[in-house]
Design a protein around this motif. Structure first.
Motif, short mmCIF file in Angstrom:
data_model
loop_
_atom_site.label_atom_id
_atom_site.label_comp_id
_atom_site.label_asym_id
_atom_site.label_seq_id
_atom_site.Cartn_x
_atom_site.Cartn_y
_atom_site.Cartn_z
N HIS A 29 -19.41 -28.08 2.33
CA HIS A 29 -20.62 -27.88 2.90
C HIS A 29 -21.46 -26.79 1.93
O HIS A 29 -20.64 -25.92 1.66
N ALA A 30 -22.56 -27.23 1.86
CA ALA A 30 -23.48 -26.44 1.09
C ALA A 30 -24.77 -26.35 1.63
O ALA A 30 -25.53 -27.68 1.95
N ALA A 31 -25.64 -25.29 1.82
CA ALA A 31 -26.98 -25.46 2.11
C ALA A 31 -27.73 -25.58 0.97
O ALA A 31 -27.49 -25.06 -0.30
N VAL A 32 -29.00 -26.41 1.30
CA VAL A 32 -29.75 -26.44 -0.13
C VAL A 32 -31.26 -26.38 0.18
O VAL A 32 -31.61 -26.17 1.53
N ILE A 33 -31.92 -26.23 -0.62
CA ILE A 33 -33.54 -25.95 -0.45
C ILE A 33 -34.12 -26.94 -0.97
O ILE A 33 -34.03 -27.79 -1.90
N PRO A 34 -35.30 -27.24 -0.09
CA PRO A 34 -36.11 -28.38 -0.81
C PRO A 34 -36.96 -28.22 -2.20
O PRO A 34 -37.11 -26.80 -2.48
N ASP A 35 -37.14 -29.09 -2.85
CA ASP A 35 -38.09 -28.82 -3.88
C ASP A 35 -39.72 -28.46 -3.72
O ASP A 35 -40.01 -28.33 -2.43
N GLU A 36 -40.59 -28.44 -4.66
CA GLU A 36 -41.83 -28.28 -4.51
C GLU A 36 -42.59 -29.19 -3.72
O GLU A 36 -43.59 -28.72 -3.25
N ASP A 37 -41.88 -30.30 -3.69
CA ASP A 37 -42.70 -31.35 -2.82
C ASP A 37 -42.05 -31.34 -1.29
O ASP A 37 -42.27 -32.34 -0.74
N GLY A 38 -41.22 -30.51 -1.08
CA GLY A 38 -40.52 -30.57 0.16
C GLY A 38 -39.38 -31.57 0.60
O GLY A 38 -38.84 -31.82 1.40
N VAL A 39 -38.94 -31.99 -0.67
CA VAL A 39 -37.88 -33.11 -0.58
C VAL A 39 -36.49 -32.31 -0.99
O VAL A 39 -36.30 -31.56 -1.85
N LEU A 40 -35.50 -32.72 -0.08
CA LEU A 40 -34.15 -32.17 -0.14
C LEU A 40 -33.56 -33.03 -1.27
O LEU A 40 -33.64 -33.97 -1.37
N PRO A 41 -32.56 -32.25 -2.00
CA PRO A 41 -31.70 -32.99 -2.89
C PRO A 41 -30.80 -34.14 -2.36
O PRO A 41 -30.30 -33.73 -1.39
N ALA A 42 -30.57 -35.17 -2.68
CA ALA A 42 -29.78 -36.29 -2.30
C ALA A 42 -28.48 -35.85 -2.34
O ALA A 42 -27.84 -35.17 -3.14
N PRO A 43 -27.45 -35.94 -1.15
CA PRO A 43 -26.33 -35.60 -1.08
C PRO A 43 -25.16 -36.64 -1.95
O PRO A 43 -24.32 -37.37 -1.66
N THR A 44 -25.53 -36.54 -3.30
CA THR A 44 -24.60 -37.31 -4.13
C THR A 44 -23.54 -36.45 -4.76
O THR A 44 -23.57 -35.34 -4.79
N LEU A 45 -22.81 -36.99 -5.72
CA LEU A 45 -21.62 -36.36 -6.23
C LEU A 45 -22.10 -35.31 -7.28
O LEU A 45 -21.65 -34.21 -7.55
N ASP A 46 -23.39 -35.82 -8.19
CA ASP A 46 -23.86 -34.87 -8.85
C ASP A 46 -24.54 -33.55 -8.30
O ASP A 46 -24.38 -32.58 -8.71
N THR A 47 -24.95 -33.70 -7.08
CA THR A 47 -25.56 -32.74 -6.43
C THR A 47 -24.37 -31.68 -5.98
O THR A 47 -24.72 -30.54 -6.19
N PHE A 48 -23.32 -32.26 -5.37
CA PHE A 48 -22.48 -31.50 -5.20
C PHE A 48 -21.59 -30.63 -6.31
O PHE A 48 -21.41 -29.43 -6.21
#
Length: 303
Positions: A28-47
């Motif tokens: 489980h991890a909290a994430v923040i949106p980018d400058e366009d307000g988009v959250l990173p996709a929950p992919t293996l690379d993100t984790f």
């Protein structure tokens, strides 16, 4: 369970929980949106990126992703639990943050509160009995939403890690209320009646467990409650004839308490009678009621 704190995310920065049954980990991890307000996709690379940034454990690799999603806290509650023949329970009636782990317990208690009332109505109990479902459960849901929202704000603050540690250390002293649920009750509700002050426990309270004896031998109060029936407890050192004749849906038990466990749990100093609902809550207390008082109270439940 391993938790990494971060001032930007509170206790939700990163958490990994072993799922021993299938030899995997929940991450489980909290994430923040980018400058366009988009959250990173929950992919293996993100984790992997988040884990590397926050855990700082070289040599530990995340692999074989089996399931992933993006979760957002939502706080909503219906205005009423009943509209004619439509009754709502669980997530259909309320949703809230997972902080404190109250969602499943609250939904199960909704269902348990409603189920025996539906059964009683089918037996012929007044339709008003179903109205007591909302009267009892809606205030509980409102309190749970307030408590979990407060807990969520605390967990995702700078002191979130300390708050989480405190929650595990003392489940009754966390920010936002009692997360064991054992203090929830329906005092002052439409189904409770206290005929006198013979008991410390009151109508609407959760009926506690205790070891005791009946004419059948040693037992526990929870064993007497188990099932879909009402339970009429007679606390006395002088067992006599039953207060009521055998009635479908009612179990009467003369409780002997030589070690005083039940008397302490129920706040008794002398003989007393306690009627417990099928969902484990007290609906009537008295010293020595007469049979007609009991029958009058039980009629509203079609017993």
């Amino acid at each position: 369970m391993h938790i990494w704190n971060d001032a930007r995310f509170g206790a939700g920065a990163l958490a990994i929980v072993p799922l021993r049954q299938d030899d995997t980990w929940a991450v489980h991890a909290a994430v923040i949106p980018d400058e366009d307000g988009v959250l990173p996709a929950p992919t293996l690379d993100t984790f992997r990126r988040v884990f590397a940034e926050r855990a700082g454990l070289p040599g530990v690799t995340l692999h074989d992703l089996t399931w992933a999603s993006t979760w957002r806290p939502t706080v909503r509650m219906v205005e009423r639990y009943r509209s004619g023949r439509i009754l709502l329970a669980g997530d259909a009636a309320h949703c809230h943050s997972a902080a404190g782990g109250q969602g499943m317990n609250t939904g199960i208690q909704d269902a348990h509160n409603l189920a025996w009332k539906l059964a009683a109505t089918l037996r012929g109990a007044p339709d008003a009995l179903l109205d007591s479902y909302e009267a009892e459960r809606l205030p509980v849901a409102r309190a749970v939403l307030a408590a979990t929202s407060a807990q969520h704000r605390t967990l995702f603050s700078d002191g979130g890690a300390r708050a989480l540690a405190a929650q595990f250390a003392d489940l009754t002293a966390t920010a936002g209320g009692d997360f064991t649920g054992l203090s929830l009750g329906y005092r002052g509700g439409p189904l409770g009646r206290d005929l006198d002050d013979a008991t410390g426990i009151r109508a609407g309270d959760r009926a506690p467990d205790a070891p005791c004896r009946t004419t059948d031998g040693p037992t526990r109060l929870f064993d007497l409650f188990r099932g879909a029936h009402f339970t009429l407890l007679r606390f006395t050192d002088r067992p006599g004839p039953p207060l009521l004749p055998p009635l479908p849906g009612l179990r009467e038990a003369a409780v002997q308490d030589p070690d005083g466990h039940a008397r302490r749990a129920y706040g008794l100093t002398g003989d007393a009678t306690v009627l417990v609902r099928p969902d484990g809550y007290v609906t009537l207390t008295a010293g020595t009621p007469d049979a007609e008082q009991l029958r009058h109270h039980l009629r509203q439940f079609a017993i």
